[in-house]
Design a protein around this motif. Structure first.
Motif, PDB file in Angstrom:
ATOM      1  N   GLY A 183      24.794 -68.061 -19.627  1.00 14.77           N
ATOM      2  CA  GLY A 183      23.433 -67.543 -19.500  1.00 14.77           C
ATOM      3  C   GLY A 183      22.751 -67.331 -20.845  1.00 14.77           C
ATOM      4  O   GLY A 183      21.959 -66.408 -21.005  1.00 14.77           O
ATOM      5  N   HIS A 184      23.064 -68.177 -21.808  1.00 19.55           N
ATOM      6  CA  HIS A 184      22.492 -68.056 -23.141  1.00 19.55           C
ATOM      7  C   HIS A 184      21.283 -68.983 -23.255  1.00 19.55           C
ATOM      8  O   HIS A 184      21.411 -70.186 -23.057  1.00 19.55           O
ATOM      9  N   PRO A 185      20.120 -68.441 -23.577  1.00 20.35           N
ATOM     10  CA  PRO A 185      18.943 -69.308 -23.701  1.00 20.35           C
ATOM     11  C   PRO A 185      19.071 -70.231 -24.911  1.00 20.35           C
ATOM     12  O   PRO A 185      19.626 -69.846 -25.945  1.00 20.35           O
ATOM     13  N   LEU A 186      18.597 -71.446 -24.751  1.00 21.99           N
ATOM     14  CA  LEU A 186      18.605 -72.418 -25.841  1.00 21.99           C
ATOM     15  C   LEU A 186      17.284 -72.374 -26.589  1.00 21.99           C
ATOM     16  O   LEU A 186      16.240 -72.103 -25.988  1.00 21.99           O
ATOM     17  N   PRO A 187      17.301 -72.666 -27.883  1.00 23.22           N
ATOM     18  CA  PRO A 187      16.038 -72.799 -28.612  1.00 23.22           C
ATOM     19  C   PRO A 187      15.297 -74.043 -28.135  1.00 23.22           C
ATOM     20  O   PRO A 187      15.829 -74.834 -27.360  1.00 23.22           O
ATOM     21  N   SER A 188      14.094 -74.206 -28.614  1.00 23.08           N
ATOM     22  CA  SER A 188      13.291 -75.360 -28.216  1.00 23.08           C
ATOM     23  C   SER A 188      13.989 -76.657 -28.591  1.00 23.08           C
ATOM     24  O   SER A 188      14.817 -76.708 -29.508  1.00 23.08           O
ATOM     25  N   ARG A 189      13.655 -77.725 -27.892  1.00 21.64           N
ATOM     26  CA  ARG A 189      14.234 -79.043 -28.206  1.00 21.64           C
ATOM     27  C   ARG A 189      13.867 -79.471 -29.626  1.00 21.64           C
ATOM     28  O   ARG A 189      14.653 -80.119 -30.306  1.00 21.64           O
ATOM     29  N   ALA A 190      12.679 -79.115 -30.087  1.00 22.83           N
ATOM     30  CA  ALA A 190      12.277 -79.475 -31.447  1.00 22.83           C
ATOM     31  C   ALA A 190      13.220 -78.833 -32.461  1.00 22.83           C
ATOM     32  O   ALA A 190      13.652 -79.479 -33.421  1.00 22.83           O
ATOM     33  N   TRP A 191      13.583 -77.577 -32.247  1.00 20.47           N
ATOM     34  CA  TRP A 191      14.505 -76.906 -33.159  1.00 20.47           C
ATOM     35  C   TRP A 191      15.881 -77.566 -33.100  1.00 20.47           C
ATOM     36  O   TRP A 191      16.513 -77.773 -34.127  1.00 20.47           O
ATOM     37  N   LEU A 192      16.327 -77.904 -31.894  1.00 18.54           N
ATOM     38  CA  LEU A 192      17.624 -78.531 -31.757  1.00 18.54           C
ATOM     39  C   LEU A 192      17.680 -79.876 -32.471  1.00 18.54           C
ATOM     40  O   LEU A 192      18.714 -80.293 -32.954  1.00 18.54           O
ATOM     41  N   ARG A 193      16.571 -80.557 -32.547  1.00 17.01           N
ATOM     42  CA  ARG A 193      16.498 -81.848 -33.242  1.00 17.01           C
ATOM     43  C   ARG A 193      16.108 -81.667 -34.708  1.00 17.01           C
ATOM     44  O   ARG A 193      15.927 -82.631 -35.431  1.00 17.01           O
ATOM     45  N   MET A 194      15.902 -80.421 -35.127  1.00 12.64           N
ATOM     46  CA  MET A 194      15.484 -80.089 -36.488  1.00 12.64           C
ATOM     47  C   MET A 194      14.136 -80.718 -36.824  1.00 12.64           C
ATOM     48  O   MET A 194      13.887 -81.162 -37.939  1.00 12.64           O
ATOM     49  N   GLU A 195      13.266 -80.757 -35.831  1.00 11.87           N
ATOM     50  CA  GLU A 195      11.915 -81.262 -36.042  1.00 11.87           C
ATOM     51  C   GLU A 195      10.979 -80.094 -36.239  1.00 11.87           C
ATOM     52  O   GLU A 195      11.269 -78.964 -35.860  1.00 11.87           O
TER      53      GLU A 195
END
Length: 69
Positions: free
Chosen positions: A55-67
């Motif tokens: 149940g851990h929220p993920l950061p935005s996809r942009a952050w995950l891609r380092m964009e």
């Protein structure tokens, strides 16, 4: 085995900070073990399934891609 148990039930484990863990070469280990899978499947195994399980929220996809956002 991933097909037998289903990819939604597979998690990447590094064992940090144990002496027998993949650290500090965890990224190389992930690339070696998961690198042939499609990017979406790598994301599920590397962090997505664990985030859902705990149940851990993920950061935005942009952050995950380092964009930049």
């Amino acid at each position: 085995m991933r097909l037998a148990v289903g990819l939604d039930h597979v998690l990447q484990e590094s064992g940090y900070p144990h002496s027998d863990s993949t650290w500090p070469d965890t990224q190389k280990s992930v690339a070696r073990n998961l690198g042939t899978l499609p990017p979406a499947d790598i994301a599920r195994v590397a962090y997505g399934n664990a985030a859902r399980l705990f149940g851990h929220p993920l950061p935005s996809r942009a952050w995950l891609r380092m964009e930049e956002i």
